[in-house]
Write an enzyme that holds these catalytic residues in place. Structure first.
Site, short mmCIF file in Angstrom:
data_model
loop_
_atom_site.label_atom_id
_atom_site.label_comp_id
_atom_site.label_asym_id
_atom_site.label_seq_id
_atom_site.Cartn_x
_atom_site.Cartn_y
_atom_site.Cartn_z
N ASP A 137 0.88 -1.17 0.00
CA ASP A 137 0.00 0.00 0.00
C ASP A 137 0.92 1.23 0.00
O ASP A 137 2.13 1.12 0.24
CB ASP A 137 -0.87 -0.03 1.27
N ASP A 152 -0.24 5.15 0.90
CA ASP A 152 -0.52 6.18 1.91
C ASP A 152 -0.65 5.56 3.30
O ASP A 152 -1.50 4.71 3.52
CB ASP A 152 -1.78 6.95 1.55
N GLY A 169 -9.80 10.43 -3.16
CA GLY A 169 -10.00 11.86 -2.91
C GLY A 169 -11.29 12.40 -3.47
O GLY A 169 -12.00 13.17 -2.82
N ARG A 209 -14.06 11.19 -1.41
CA ARG A 209 -14.03 11.84 -0.10
C ARG A 209 -14.66 13.23 -0.16
O ARG A 209 -15.39 13.63 0.74
CB ARG A 209 -12.57 11.92 0.40
N ALA A 227 -6.64 19.95 -8.78
CA ALA A 227 -5.86 21.02 -8.13
C ALA A 227 -5.19 20.48 -6.87
O ALA A 227 -4.01 20.76 -6.62
CB ALA A 227 -6.79 22.18 -7.78
C1 XBP Z 1 -5.27 6.32 0.73
C2 XBP Z 1 -6.44 6.97 0.14
C3 XBP Z 1 -6.24 8.05 -0.88
C4 XBP Z 1 -5.54 9.25 -0.24
C5 XBP Z 1 -5.75 10.50 -1.05
O1 XBP Z 1 -4.79 5.46 -0.26
O2 XBP Z 1 -7.56 6.60 0.47
O3 XBP Z 1 -7.52 8.43 -1.33
O4 XBP Z 1 -6.15 9.49 1.02
O5 XBP Z 1 -5.26 10.30 -2.36
P1 XBP Z 1 -3.95 4.10 0.12
P2 XBP Z 1 -6.19 10.69 -3.61
O6 XBP Z 1 -3.87 3.99 1.63
O7 XBP Z 1 -4.73 2.99 -0.52
O8 XBP Z 1 -2.59 4.32 -0.49
O9 XBP Z 1 -6.73 12.07 -3.33
O10 XBP Z 1 -5.25 10.64 -4.79
O11 XBP Z 1 -7.26 9.63 -3.64
MG MG Z 2 -2.99 3.22 3.26
#
Ligand code: XBP
Ligand code: MG
Length: 270
Positions: free
Chosen positions: A19, A21, A63, A66, A94
């Site tokens: 993973d 993030d 995102g 969200r 953005a």
């Molecule tokens: C984490 C997420 C992502 C990030 C934001 O992803 O849920 O949506 O919070 O990134 P993971 P984006 O833990 O699966 O890596 O705005 O590009 O979605």
């Molecule tokens: Mg994650």
């Protein structure tokens, strides 16, 4: 008379699926969150996602998803533009621009142990893949600026964002990564940080190890083989929150191979 013992071949560990993030880097509180706020301000919106509110919003992955969830849940009187999808996509574009700028400025470091683990995995001949909800652009920026300029090539598969119809906790992104690797789940381990993440990896039948962070420390990781506070370094040992690390002070390939073999043995004995 001899007993015909069933000869079972134990699948060996061949690949690690990471993973991004929260797992490779602690990106949410000081990376994605301020980038969202910057995009909202630039669009003339008075939306501000505090550290606490963002923790709640993280229950929704993606995102764009969200932002939609936020408007649905917290902005009942918001007058939606005619093309709301385009509006959300523009905000998210953005935000991604600001987020990748933060990464390019070196503001988001990799988590303890992540760089060491990746180097060890490559030296050990393990194949590497990524399975993430964030966008490919964000993955590329993190790898390029926080890991190594050439590190995109370290990963055979970068499964990210809208490449699949359903984001985590759906299994789609991990199933995509497995298909592209051409490996069964039994030959791999997933490394995650959140409840949505482990729901996704285990739905793809992947054994999973977890490093928690401030947003996910309280999540249910009962399905994880091992839960630690970070991946650990020789000079900064991890703390085991759940599972068996056999006395190891940090996560390395030897421990991953042992955890994987023990899990496969248990599956075969079940
Ligand atoms: C984490 C997420 C992502 C990030 C934001 O992803 O849920 O949506 O919070 O990134 P993971 P984006 O833990 O699966 O890596 O705005 O590009 O979605
Ligand atoms: Mg994650």
């Amino acid at each position: 008379m001899y007993s015909r013992r069933k000869l079972t071949i134990m699948p060996t560990l061949q690949a690690l699926i990471f993973d991004v993030d929260g797992t490779l880097a602690d990106t949410e509180r000081d990376g994605h969150r301020p980038a969202f706020n910057h995009a909202f301000k630039e669009a003339g919106l008075d939306w501000v996602w505090s550290v606490q509110l963002y923790g709640e919003l993280l229950a929704v992955t993606g995102g764009k998803e969200r932002i939609r969830h936020y408007v649905d849940r917290y902005c009942p009187n918001f007058e939606r533009p005619a093309d709301f999808d385009a509006f959300v996509a523009g905000l998210h574009q953005a935000k991604t621009h600001y987020y990748t700028s933060l990464l390019a400025n070196g503001e988001i470091p990799m988590r303890p142990g992540a760089v060491r683990l990746l180097h060890e995995a490559r030296a050990d001949g393990l194949r590497l893949a990524i399975a993430t909800t964030t966008t490919p652009a964000n993955v590329e920026a993190l790898l390029r600026y926080s890991l190594h300029a050439d590190s995109l090539d370290w990963f055979e598969v970068i499964a990210a964002g809208d490449m699949v119809p359903a984001k985590k906790p759906a299994a789609d992104i991990y199933q995509y990564a497995l298909r592209e690797l051409g490996l069964p789940a039994s030959a791999c381990l997933a490394l995650e940080d959140s409840r949505n993440g482990i729901l996704s990896s285990t739905a793809a039948d992947l054994d999973t190890v977890v490093a928690v962070n401030d947003y996910t420390r309280g999540h249910d990781f009962s399905a994880a083989l091992l839960v630690v506070d970070h991946w650990g370094e020789p000079e900064m040992p991890f703390h085991v929150l759940r599972g068996e690390a056999h006395g190891a002070p940090f996560l390395d390939i030897g421990l991953l191979r042992r955890i994987h073999a023990d899990a496969q043995r248990r599956r075969q004995q079940a």
